[in-house]
Structures are given as structure tokens and as C-alpha cells.
Design a protein around this motif. Structure first.
Motif, short mmCIF file in Angstrom:
data_model
loop_
_atom_site.label_atom_id
_atom_site.label_comp_id
_atom_site.label_asym_id
_atom_site.label_seq_id
_atom_site.Cartn_x
_atom_site.Cartn_y
_atom_site.Cartn_z
N VAL A 147 -8.97 -0.88 3.64
CA VAL A 147 -8.41 -2.12 3.08
C VAL A 147 -6.89 -2.13 3.20
O VAL A 147 -6.24 -1.08 3.12
CB VAL A 147 -8.82 -2.32 1.59
CG1 VAL A 147 -10.31 -2.57 1.46
CG2 VAL A 147 -8.39 -1.14 0.73
N LEU A 148 -6.37 -3.32 3.41
CA LEU A 148 -4.94 -3.60 3.35
C LEU A 148 -4.69 -4.51 2.16
O LEU A 148 -5.49 -5.41 1.88
CB LEU A 148 -4.47 -4.35 4.60
CG LEU A 148 -4.28 -3.60 5.91
CD1 LEU A 148 -4.04 -4.61 7.03
CD2 LEU A 148 -3.10 -2.66 5.81
N THR A 149 -3.58 -4.30 1.45
CA THR A 149 -3.23 -5.21 0.37
C THR A 149 -1.74 -5.54 0.48
O THR A 149 -0.96 -4.82 1.08
CB THR A 149 -3.51 -4.61 -1.03
OG1 THR A 149 -2.55 -3.58 -1.31
CG2 THR A 149 -4.91 -4.04 -1.12
N LEU A 182 -4.86 2.35 10.79
CA LEU A 182 -4.77 2.20 9.34
C LEU A 182 -5.17 3.50 8.67
O LEU A 182 -5.89 4.31 9.25
CB LEU A 182 -5.68 1.07 8.85
CG LEU A 182 -5.46 -0.32 9.48
CD1 LEU A 182 -6.49 -1.30 8.94
CD2 LEU A 182 -4.05 -0.83 9.21
N ASP A 183 -4.74 3.69 7.41
CA ASP A 183 -5.11 4.91 6.71
C ASP A 183 -6.30 4.71 5.79
O ASP A 183 -6.80 5.66 5.20
CB ASP A 183 -3.92 5.48 5.94
CG ASP A 183 -3.46 4.58 4.80
OD1 ASP A 183 -3.91 3.40 4.74
OD2 ASP A 183 -2.65 5.03 3.97
N GLY A 243 -10.83 1.83 -3.41
CA GLY A 243 -10.97 1.20 -4.72
C GLY A 243 -9.67 1.22 -5.50
O GLY A 243 -9.26 0.21 -6.10
N ASP A 244 -9.00 2.38 -5.49
CA ASP A 244 -7.71 2.48 -6.18
C ASP A 244 -6.69 1.50 -5.60
O ASP A 244 -5.92 0.86 -6.32
CB ASP A 244 -7.16 3.90 -6.08
CG ASP A 244 -7.85 4.87 -7.02
OD1 ASP A 244 -8.51 4.40 -7.97
OD2 ASP A 244 -7.73 6.09 -6.82
N ASP A 302 0.80 -1.21 0.00
CA ASP A 302 0.00 0.00 0.00
C ASP A 302 0.85 1.27 0.00
O ASP A 302 1.75 1.42 0.82
CB ASP A 302 -0.92 0.02 1.22
CG ASP A 302 -1.92 -1.13 1.22
OD1 ASP A 302 -2.23 -1.62 0.11
OD2 ASP A 302 -2.36 -1.53 2.30
N SER A 303 0.50 2.16 -0.90
CA SER A 303 1.00 3.53 -0.83
C SER A 303 0.06 4.33 0.07
O SER A 303 -1.09 3.93 0.29
CB SER A 303 1.04 4.17 -2.23
OG SER A 303 1.88 3.42 -3.08
#
Length: 505
Positions: free
Chosen positions: A52-54, A48-49, A83-84, A23-24
Motif C-alpha cells: 500500500v501507498l498512502t 515499493l516496500d 495495516g500499520d 509513508d515511513s
């Protein structure tokens, strides 16, 4: 219900210290102060910002890309930034050739961002579609709760879909329903267990079992066979010729091994799937990811114990079979079909449910499938229900397996207007495995010594070894040549094989 946070779930599912974050920093969405305050509060609460975490993890040593929701961050809702982040991760997984595991829990679209958030589901779906088009696995674990646009997009596209026990899963959130209709949504509908009962998801399992499920699924979906060329010699079995009626009676024995016994005795790995994914399931068909030895496949098996006079093989079974064919296509896995049916349903519901059309579409899908295919005629092969799963690259038959447009009693009723000539009609129609081999329909007969019911384990082991040999041979062939040979084999059926039935039948 105790809800695990995203990071707690990672600790349960993934190998220790294996998470690599992709994640950026989340891009700030231009928002009113109230929404900005909500975002800041969510960040403080969760650490978290975004929702979602990826990244990637290893699960039992296998590297897997992961999409993980955090419900404590604004109910896991999806806005533009989330979404991005998801799309970027999916594209990276596709580029790196990684399997993808999604673990959503969400109330759906982020209402504070409105329609632009709503349309994130389209671009997420497009990215998942491209991932699957690259023949890469997509696995989904639905957590409590998963609703709205998340369930209606990336939550419902898995090759394999498992859900958390007692999870609330549905399209319309109960709170929205109550507000719109001033009534409580019916209890028990939006539960993982109810979705499984209706063939919408494959299994309900606690988080502690997810790692083993993912490992087994990927062992079948992605592990290459140790040897991609057959080095085994097909045995020359002597098959004793017996009257057709002897085989018919043998195939109907209640203690005859069926597809379940075949899988128990001969498969190295079995991962059952469930239903059509469209609200139907049929006890007469087993759909599973399977390995025979080191040869992976999608298996469609007609289950003789799931077919009864009250629950004969229906249109849903064939729609479930077509799901299996799509799965084989998506994952580029061989397809094995196991035929063992007294015939498809003959009823008003079957007619109105499109039985004939489903038979036709199964045949069309099998003829066109560009992965290796093997059919095993295990027992009774009656009518369109059997025909739907026959047209494979290789057709094997148990010694007492048989194939006929109708049960012999039905053929007797048409020709003689009674059922007393059933044994005679069985002989005349050439339904036996040895007759089918002479006609070029069956390639190999697996002996029964003298009856599979008398030696179920040994017979199933012979059948499993035969399937392994055929799969090993087929995957070593040129794909284009294999497709040409498949078309030719059925075009030849009937030539040089004079019918023994009266011309006016």
C-alpha cells in the motif's frame, strides 16, 4: 483487463505532481526465509516496500488523503506493516480534517502472516469509523480484483462507493471456493456490475472518470455555502382554493413533473447514489447528493415513474431512505425528502420484508436527525410511504400536493363500502395543501399556474428556489433550538383543527 499500477492510477486520478507520500519505511516482519525472499522479490518487482501507498494528493485542486493498493506486491495483500501504514494515514487524515479516498485492489489477508494479519482489518475499520465519526467524507473506488478481508472491511464502508468496470469484487476468492468445494463459483456474481444491480455499490465507472466524481462529491459534501444566512424574502403567493379532487386528479397526471424533473431543472449538482448498500435497491426511490444553488443536501425522492402496480414502493425503498438519513448524519448535511407516492406496497413480500417497521424507523430517524430537514410534498402523499418522509423542520407542498392515510378511494371503501364517494371523502378529510397549511402541517405552498404539468420547468424552478431559501434559513438557526421547534410542531398537530370526518370512521 489491463490493470493499472498504483503509480499509474495516481497519474490518472490526481493532479500532476501533487502526490505527497506519508509513508515511513515498512517495519520488517519477523519471518521465515521463504517469506523474506518473497518480500524482497515483490520489492524488486514493484519498486515499493509494501503493498500500500498512502499520502495526500490534489484532485481538481482539492486536497485529499489517499490509500492506494498495489496488486503486483503479493496480490495487494494486507499484513502487519501494511495495516500499520493504513491506520497511520487514516489517523493523519482525520487529524488534518481531510476527505479520504481509498483505492483498494487486493486478495485480502496476507496468508504468510496468518491471524495477526487477519486482525489488521479490525484496526483499519476502527480508524475508518473514527474518521467518519468526525463527519469527514470517506470515498471508495474498488479495483480489479478486491476480495476477502479488504472487501469485508475498509472496502465496504464508503459514504460513496464506485467500482472499476468488469472488476472481480467479492468476499470469497474464486480460487479458494474451487479448492474447498471442488466446483467453479457461479459466473457473473462477483462483478462490479452485478453488485451495482443489487444495490451494493453506487456506480461503475472507469478510472478516467474518477477525478470528476470525487470533485463533484466533495463539492457537495464539503464546500460551505457562500452565505450561511438567508437573505431572500419568501414570496407571498396567492393560492387559489380548488376542490380536493381537482388536486388528486392533477397529481396523477402522467405528464406531471416528478423528482427527476425537479433535479434536472432546479439542482446545481446531482450525484446519484444506489441502493441500501446491503443487497437491495428500489426503483421507487432516488437517493442522491445534491446542491440547490449553493446549498448542499442529501436528497431522498420518491420517483413516481419508478413506482408501478408491479413495482410499488417497498421496504427496500425505505431502507435506502434510511441509508440517506445516516449519510446526512455522518456528513452533517441537510436532508431533503420529496414525497410523491400512490402508496407503499400491499403484499405478502412487503409484510414479510418488514414494511411497517421500516416506516416506523424512518419516522424515528427523521425525528431524531440533528441536521436541518425539509420535506416537499410534490404530488400524491398516500399512506405510510408518505408519512415516513414527512417529519421535517419545514414542510413545503406543491399546490396540488396532498397527504392522506389512504387514497380517497380507499377512504370511501371504508366509510361507504364503495369508491364512488372518493371525491367527497377527499374534501372531508382535509388532504389539500391549503388544508394542511391551516392544520400547521405545511409551512409553504408552491403555486401551480394552473397545473405543474402545464409549466414543468417554471414550477420546478420555483420549487428549487423555495428549497434553497428554506435550507439557507435552517442552517443559520441554532441547532438545539431547531430540534426543539421540530418536536413542538408535530406535538401541535390536531389542536384547533376539528376533524371533518365522522367520529366512527
Amino acid at each position: 483487463m489491463t490493470r493499472l499500477s498504483a503509480r499509474e492510477l495516481l497519474e490518472v486520478v490526481a493532479d500532476a505532481d501533487s502526490f505527497e507520500c506519508w509513508d515511513s519505511p515498512a517495519v520488517e516482519y519477523p519471518a521465515a526465509q521463504t517469506y523474506a525472499d518473497e518480500l524482497e522479490a515483490a520489492r524488486t518487482k514493484t519498486g515499493l516496500d509494501e503493498s500500500v501507498l498512502t499520502g495526500s494528493v490534489t484532485i481538481r485542486g482539492r486536497r485529499v488523503a489517499i490509500l492506494l493498493s498495489e496488486f503486483a506486491f503479493l496480490a495487494g495483500s494486507i499484513g502487519v506493516a501494511a495495516g500499520d501504514r493504513l491506520v497511520t494515514a487514516i489517523h493523519r487524515a482525520t487529524a488534518e480534517g481531510l476527505p479520504l479516498l481509498a483505492l483498494p485492489t487486493s486478495g485480502g489477508t496476507r496468508m504468510q502472516e496468518g491471524t495477526v494479519a487477519f486482525l489488521q482489518m479490525v484496526k483499519i475499520t476502527a480508524a475508518i469509523t473514527a474518521h467518519k465519526a468526525a463527519h469527514l467524507p470517506y470515498l471508495v473506488y474498488l479495483r480489479h480484483p478486491t476480495t476477502g478481508g479488504v472487501f469485508a472491511s475498509w472496502g465496504s464502508l464508503g459514504h460513496l462507493t464506485v467500482a472499476e468496470p468488469a472488476a472481480l469484487i467479492g468476499f470469497l476468492g474464486p480460487r479458494v471456493y474451487e479448492a474447498l468445494y471442488d466446483d467453479e463459483f457461479p459466473r457473473g456474481v462477483q462483478t462490479s456490475e452485478n453488485l451495482q444491480a443489487h444495490g451494493l455499490i453506487d456506480a461503475v465507472r472507469p478510472p478516467e472518470q474518477l477525478g470528476e466524481i470525487v470533485d463533484r462529491a466533495l463539492r457537495i459534501m464539503t464546500d460551505a455555502p457562500r452565505c450561511r444566512r438567508s437573505v431572500m424574502v419568501t414570496p407571498e403567493w396567492d393560492i387559489e382554493e380548488v376542490p380536493a379532487w381537482t388536486s388528486v386528479l392533477a397529481s396523477r397526471r402522467s405528464d406531471r413533473p416528478g423528482v427527476r424533473e425537479l433535479l434536472f431543472n432546479a439542482a446545481a449538482d446531482v450525484l446519484p447514489l444506489n441502493g441500501t448498500g446491503q443487497g437491495e435497491s428500489d426503483p421507487g426511490l432516488i437517493l442522491a447528493l445534491v446542491r440547490f444553488g449553493d446549498m448542499p443536501c442529501v436528497l431522498l425522492g420518491q420517483d413516481r415513474r419508478g413506482q408501478t402496480p408491479l413495482t410499488p414502493l417497498g421496504p427496500a425503498a425505505l431502507r435506502e431512505a434510511r441509508r440517506g438519513m445516516r449519510l446526512a448524519q455522518d456528513l452533517q448535511l441537510p436532508l431533503v425528502t420529496v414525497i410523491d407516492t400512490a402508496g407503499a406496497a400491499l403484499s405478502k413480500d412487503a409484510e414479510e420484508g418488514g414494511l411497517a417497521g421500516e416506516i416506523a424507523r424512518c419516522i424515528a430517524d427523521m425525528v431524531d436527525l440533528d441536521t436541518p430537514t425539509v420535506s416537499l410534498l410534490l404530488g400524491q402523499g398516500t399512506g405510510g410511504g408518505a408519512l415516513a418522509l414527512v417529519p421535517a423542520d419545514r414542510v413545503l407542498a406543491a399546490q396540488h400536493g396532498w397527504l392522506s392515510p389512504l387514497p380517497p378511494e380507499g377512504a370511501s371503501a371504508i366509510v361507504h363500502r364503495d369508491v364512488e364517494h372518493a371525491a367527497e371523502m377527499a374534501d372531508r378529510q382535509g388532504i389539500r395543501s391549503v388544508d394542511l397549511r391551516r392544520a400547521g402541517i405545511v409551512d409553504l405552498i408552491i403555486p401551480e399556474r394552473p397545473d405543474a404539468a402545464e409549466e414543468p420547468q417554471q414550477f420546478c424552478e420555483r420549487a428549487g428556489a423555495a428549497l434553497h431559501r428554506e435550507l439557507a434559513e435552517l442552517i443559520s438557526q441554532d441547532a438545539d433550538m431547531r430540534m426543539i421547534a421540530r418536536a413542538k410542531r408535530f406535538n401541535r398537530v390536531g389542536y384547533g383543527c376539528a376533524p371533518t370526518v365522522d367520529a366512527n370512521v
